[in-house]
Design an enzyme around this catalytic site. Structure first.
Site, mmCIF file in Angstrom:
data_model
loop_
_atom_site.group_PDB
_atom_site.id
_atom_site.type_symbol
_atom_site.label_atom_id
_atom_site.label_comp_id
_atom_site.label_asym_id
_atom_site.label_seq_id
_atom_site.Cartn_x
_atom_site.Cartn_y
_atom_site.Cartn_z
ATOM 1 N N ASN A 267 0.864 -1.170 0.000
ATOM 2 C CA ASN A 267 0.000 0.000 0.000
ATOM 3 C C ASN A 267 0.906 1.226 0.000
ATOM 4 O O ASN A 267 2.118 1.119 0.176
ATOM 5 C CB ASN A 267 -0.979 -0.015 1.180
ATOM 6 C CG ASN A 267 -0.292 -0.011 2.526
ATOM 7 O OD1 ASN A 267 0.572 0.825 2.796
ATOM 8 N ND2 ASN A 267 -0.665 -0.952 3.383
ATOM 9 N N ASP B 194 1.213 -8.201 1.422
ATOM 10 C CA ASP B 194 1.992 -7.134 2.048
ATOM 11 C C ASP B 194 2.283 -7.467 3.515
ATOM 12 O O ASP B 194 3.434 -7.403 3.977
ATOM 13 C CB ASP B 194 1.227 -5.809 1.928
ATOM 14 C CG ASP B 194 2.038 -4.588 2.329
ATOM 15 O OD1 ASP B 194 3.280 -4.658 2.353
ATOM 16 O OD2 ASP B 194 1.413 -3.545 2.580
ATOM 17 N N GLY C 8 -6.520 -8.784 -4.668
ATOM 18 C CA GLY C 8 -7.062 -9.128 -3.353
ATOM 19 C C GLY C 8 -8.009 -8.047 -2.875
ATOM 20 O O GLY C 8 -9.040 -7.778 -3.506
#
Length: 173
Positions: free
Chosen positions: A23, A33, A122
């Protein structure tokens, strides 16, 4: 350049670089992540904080490179994919930028083997079929692709794995 697809956890891949679907904060999050930050350890977070202190957040479509910390890769390339908000040329272009900018950073750092997750599919809700087309087309059309020996698409779920496998098989026929 060899392109392959596997179903696996990207944090276990032995490659020169793995790509993180990050992000814009670069400070970890959910999905791939979060997994990369957890398994890679504090070294990745510290490198991301240093990048943020220097340049601020990472803009959508851009990429930055850090150590891989405790991961079996040498580097993590963090790229920020677009959040799907309906069909738009801008979303498609930003997703393609993620792949191009990641490959450019890879070449600049003498990366020969790079592993990509399914960027933006996602929690960012980019349609998986469209994202696969953009990823494969962008990598196949990358201007300096001969400098990369191998690209691995690392799919976490069956749906993405089957999509990539089908699309790559069509291209290779």
């Amino acid at each position: 350049m060899i392109i392959e697809v596997i179903k696996a956890d990207i944090t276990t891949i032995k490659a020169d670089a793995i790509v993180n679907a990050a992000n814009s904060s670069l400070l970890g999050g959910g999905g791939v992540d979060g997994a990369i930050h957890r398994k890679g350890g504090k070294a990745i977070l510290q490198a991301c904080v240093a990048i943020r202190n220097k340049q601020g957040k990472c803009k959508t479509g851009n990429a930055v490179i850090t150590t891989a910390g405790n991961l079996p890769a040498k580097y993590v390339i963090h790229t920020v994919g677009p959040v799907w908000n309906g069909e738009s040329k801008k979303n498609n272009a930003l997703l393609a930028d993620c792949y191009r900018n990641s490959l450019t950073l890879a070449i600049e750092n003498d990366v020969k083997v790079i592993a990509f997750p399914n960027i933006s599919t996602g929690i960012y809700h980019f349609p998986k079929d469209k994202a696969a087309d953009i990823a494969i087309t962008t990598i196949n059309n990358f201007a300096e692709k001969e400098k990369i020996e191998k690209v691995i698409f690392v799919c976490f779920d069956d749906e993405n794995y089957l999509l990539y496998e089908e699309k790559l098989n069509r291209i290779n026929q």
